[in-house]
Design a protein around this motif. Structure first.
Motif, PDB file in Angstrom:
ATOM      1  N   LEU A 180      -3.553  14.188   5.330  1.00  0.00           N
ATOM      2  CA  LEU A 180      -3.619  15.553   4.809  1.00  0.00           C
ATOM      3  C   LEU A 180      -3.734  16.583   5.924  1.00  0.00           C
ATOM      4  N   ASP A 181      -2.745  17.466   6.023  1.00  0.00           N
ATOM      5  CA  ASP A 181      -2.780  18.536   7.017  1.00  0.00           C
ATOM      6  C   ASP A 181      -3.756  19.628   6.573  1.00  0.00           C
ATOM      7  N   VAL A 182      -4.378  20.288   7.522  1.00  0.00           N
ATOM      8  CA  VAL A 182      -5.340  21.339   7.193  1.00  0.00           C
ATOM      9  C   VAL A 182      -4.647  22.662   6.879  1.00  0.00           C
ATOM     10  N   MET A 183      -3.743  23.108   7.746  1.00  0.00           N
ATOM     11  CA  MET A 183      -3.118  24.415   7.604  1.00  0.00           C
ATOM     12  C   MET A 183      -1.851  24.330   6.757  1.00  0.00           C
TER      13      MET A 183
ATOM     14  N   ASN B 133       8.395   1.753   8.435  1.00  0.00           N
ATOM     15  CA  ASN B 133       8.711   0.620   9.308  1.00  0.00           C
ATOM     16  C   ASN B 133       7.602  -0.421   9.342  1.00  0.00           C
ATOM     17  N   GLU B 134       6.392  -0.007   8.969  1.00  0.00           N
ATOM     18  CA  GLU B 134       5.272  -0.943   8.904  1.00  0.00           C
ATOM     19  C   GLU B 134       5.111  -1.554   7.517  1.00  0.00           C
ATOM     20  N   GLY B 135       6.028  -1.216   6.609  1.00  0.00           N
ATOM     21  CA  GLY B 135       6.012  -1.825   5.288  1.00  0.00           C
ATOM     22  C   GLY B 135       5.264  -1.063   4.217  1.00  0.00           C
ATOM     23  N   TYR B 136       4.859   0.179   4.522  1.00  0.00           N
ATOM     24  CA  TYR B 136       4.150   0.965   3.520  1.00  0.00           C
ATOM     25  C   TYR B 136       5.127   1.750   2.647  1.00  0.00           C
ATOM     26  N   LYS B 137       4.753   1.964   1.414  1.00  0.00           N
ATOM     27  CA  LYS B 137       5.479   2.896   0.562  1.00  0.00           C
ATOM     28  C   LYS B 137       4.939   4.289   0.862  1.00  0.00           C
ATOM     29  N   VAL B 138       5.820   5.268   1.015  1.00  0.00           N
ATOM     30  CA  VAL B 138       5.396   6.606   1.423  1.00  0.00           C
ATOM     31  C   VAL B 138       5.811   7.640   0.383  1.00  0.00           C
ATOM     32  N   LEU B 139       4.849   8.452  -0.023  1.00  0.00           N
ATOM     33  CA  LEU B 139       5.103   9.599  -0.885  1.00  0.00           C
ATOM     34  C   LEU B 139       4.824  10.855  -0.070  1.00  0.00           C
ATOM     35  N   GLU B 140       5.485  11.958  -0.410  1.00  0.00           N
ATOM     36  CA  GLU B 140       5.330  13.185   0.357  1.00  0.00           C
ATOM     37  C   GLU B 140       5.002  14.370  -0.546  1.00  0.00           C
ATOM     38  N   ALA B 141       4.296  15.335   0.031  1.00  0.00           N
ATOM     39  CA  ALA B 141       4.024  16.607  -0.650  1.00  0.00           C
ATOM     40  C   ALA B 141       3.949  17.687   0.418  1.00  0.00           C
ATOM     41  N   GLU B 142       4.452  18.869   0.109  1.00  0.00           N
ATOM     42  CA  GLU B 142       4.510  19.943   1.110  1.00  0.00           C
ATOM     43  C   GLU B 142       3.316  20.877   1.063  1.00  0.00           C
ATOM     44  N   ASP B 143       2.454  20.730   0.073  1.00  0.00           N
ATOM     45  CA  ASP B 143       1.227  21.518   0.031  1.00  0.00           C
ATOM     46  C   ASP B 143       0.207  20.831  -0.862  1.00  0.00           C
ATOM     47  N   GLY B 144      -0.979  21.405  -0.918  1.00  0.00           N
ATOM     48  CA  GLY B 144      -2.055  20.775  -1.669  1.00  0.00           C
ATOM     49  C   GLY B 144      -1.806  20.689  -3.160  1.00  0.00           C
ATOM     50  N   LEU B 145      -1.194  21.710  -3.733  1.00  0.00           N
ATOM     51  CA  LEU B 145      -0.932  21.702  -5.174  1.00  0.00           C
ATOM     52  C   LEU B 145       0.006  20.564  -5.554  1.00  0.00           C
ATOM     53  N   LYS B 146       1.061  20.384  -4.752  1.00  0.00           N
ATOM     54  CA  LYS B 146       1.999  19.300  -5.033  1.00  0.00           C
ATOM     55  C   LYS B 146       1.340  17.944  -4.795  1.00  0.00           C
ATOM     56  N   ALA B 147       0.423  17.887  -3.825  1.00  0.00           N
ATOM     57  CA  ALA B 147      -0.287  16.635  -3.569  1.00  0.00           C
ATOM     58  C   ALA B 147      -1.113  16.215  -4.779  1.00  0.00           C
TER      59      ALA B 147
ATOM     60  N   ASN C  92       0.827  -1.203   0.000  1.00  0.00           N
ATOM     61  CA  ASN C  92       0.000   0.000   0.000  1.00  0.00           C
ATOM     62  C   ASN C  92       0.862   1.254   0.000  1.00  0.00           C
ATOM     63  N   THR C  93       0.411   2.254  -0.739  1.00  0.00           N
ATOM     64  CA  THR C  93       1.125   3.525  -0.822  1.00  0.00           C
ATOM     65  C   THR C  93       0.331   4.596  -0.096  1.00  0.00           C
ATOM     66  N   VAL C  94       1.014   5.344   0.782  1.00  0.00           N
ATOM     67  CA  VAL C  94       0.388   6.413   1.558  1.00  0.00           C
ATOM     68  C   VAL C  94       1.033   7.739   1.166  1.00  0.00           C
ATOM     69  N   LEU C  95       0.207   8.728   0.874  1.00  0.00           N
ATOM     70  CA  LEU C  95       0.688  10.072   0.562  1.00  0.00           C
ATOM     71  C   LEU C  95       0.545  10.940   1.807  1.00  0.00           C
ATOM     72  N   VAL C  96       1.661  11.512   2.264  1.00  0.00           N
ATOM     73  CA  VAL C  96       1.667  12.383   3.438  1.00  0.00           C
ATOM     74  C   VAL C  96       1.812  13.825   2.959  1.00  0.00           C
ATOM     75  N   VAL C  97       0.825  14.656   3.288  1.00  0.00           N
ATOM     76  CA  VAL C  97       0.804  16.048   2.826  1.00  0.00           C
ATOM     77  C   VAL C  97       0.848  16.975   4.030  1.00  0.00           C
ATOM     78  N   ASP C  98       1.966  17.662   4.210  1.00  0.00           N
ATOM     79  CA  ASP C  98       2.138  18.574   5.339  1.00  0.00           C
ATOM     80  C   ASP C  98       3.275  19.523   5.015  1.00  0.00           C
ATOM     81  N   ASP C  99       3.115  20.801   5.351  1.00  0.00           N
ATOM     82  CA  ASP C  99       4.172  21.768   5.043  1.00  0.00           C
ATOM     83  C   ASP C  99       5.330  21.708   6.044  1.00  0.00           C
TER      84      ASP C  99
END
Length: 230
Positions: free
Chosen positions: A51-54, A23-37, A2-9
């Protein structure tokens, strides 16, 4: 995997979440804001979004709304705000769950596992049969819902709640029971979560949401769908 996208500035928060998920075996993608997400979602298959709100450029609320225009991927919102109205806002515009900052990393991980486990459970339990109640048709194999021949676009969690109630015609489910069944965790975390999702379902399904034809409230007990509506 499973792939999880983490969006937070906040890069430190992204790093912490990344380590726990990896560490739990997930593939992780990152984005620093909504546009990049949104850019990441356009080119990657993602099973869950944190997804972070602010955030700058495009905040979490607007990002969630944009995501829901195209994708039904489960979304867990993060926010430093603790007021119920902020939580209800996030859930009302399409989020599946909500965790307040500062959060316990193990609790967040448990929420992630619950969302992904619920998807797997629903997929395994679905079969080729359809549930038909008056003009409502729920195709469990295709995760497709229609009323009077018109498709109703639901998030995976909304679909699961609807399927649960429709599959047990006439049975009343309390909000706690719905939460424990679909989130796979104690109902102490539920707050108004189920109530908000029920309201969202009625807004999408019912001609008159305040006088629902399908999802009935049994006051003081919970919710049900009868095989034969009136």
């Amino acid at each position: 995997m499973n792939t999880v996208l983490v969006v937070d500035d906040d890069s430190e928060i992204r790093d912490v979440i990344h380590v726990y998920l990896r560490n739990e075996g997930y593939k992780v993608l990152e984005a620093e804001d909504g546009l990049k997400a949104l850019d990441v979602l356009n080119v990657n298959s993602v099973q869950l979004i944190i997804l972070d709100v602010m955030m700058p450029n495009l905040d979490g609320i607007k990002t969630c709304m944009k995501i829901r225009e195209t994708w039904t991927t489960p979304i867990i919102m993060l926010s430093a705000k603790e007021e119920d109205i902020d939580k209800i806002t996030g859930l009302s515009i399409g989020a599946d769950d909500y965790v307040s900052k500062p959060f316990n990393s193990l609790e967040l991980l448990a929420r992630v596992k619950a969302q992904l486990r619920r998807q797997t459970y629903t997929t395994k339990e679905s079969n080729d049969s359809a549930i038909t109640i008056q003009e409502l048709v729920i195709d469990k194999a295709k995760h497709f819902v229609s009323i009077r021949g018109k498709e109703v676009s639901l998030t995976p969690l909304e679909f699961s709640i609807l399927e649960l109630l429709a599959s047990h015609s006439g049975q009343v489910f309390s909000a706690d029971k719905i939460y424990e069944t679909l989130w796979n965790e104690p109902s102490g975390y539920s707050d108004n979560t189920v109530m908000v999702h029920i309201r969202n379902l009625r807004e999408k399904m019912e001609e008159h949401p305040r006088k629902p034809q399908y999802i009935k409230t049994v006051w003081g007990v919970g919710y049900k769908i009868d095989k034969y509506t009136i």
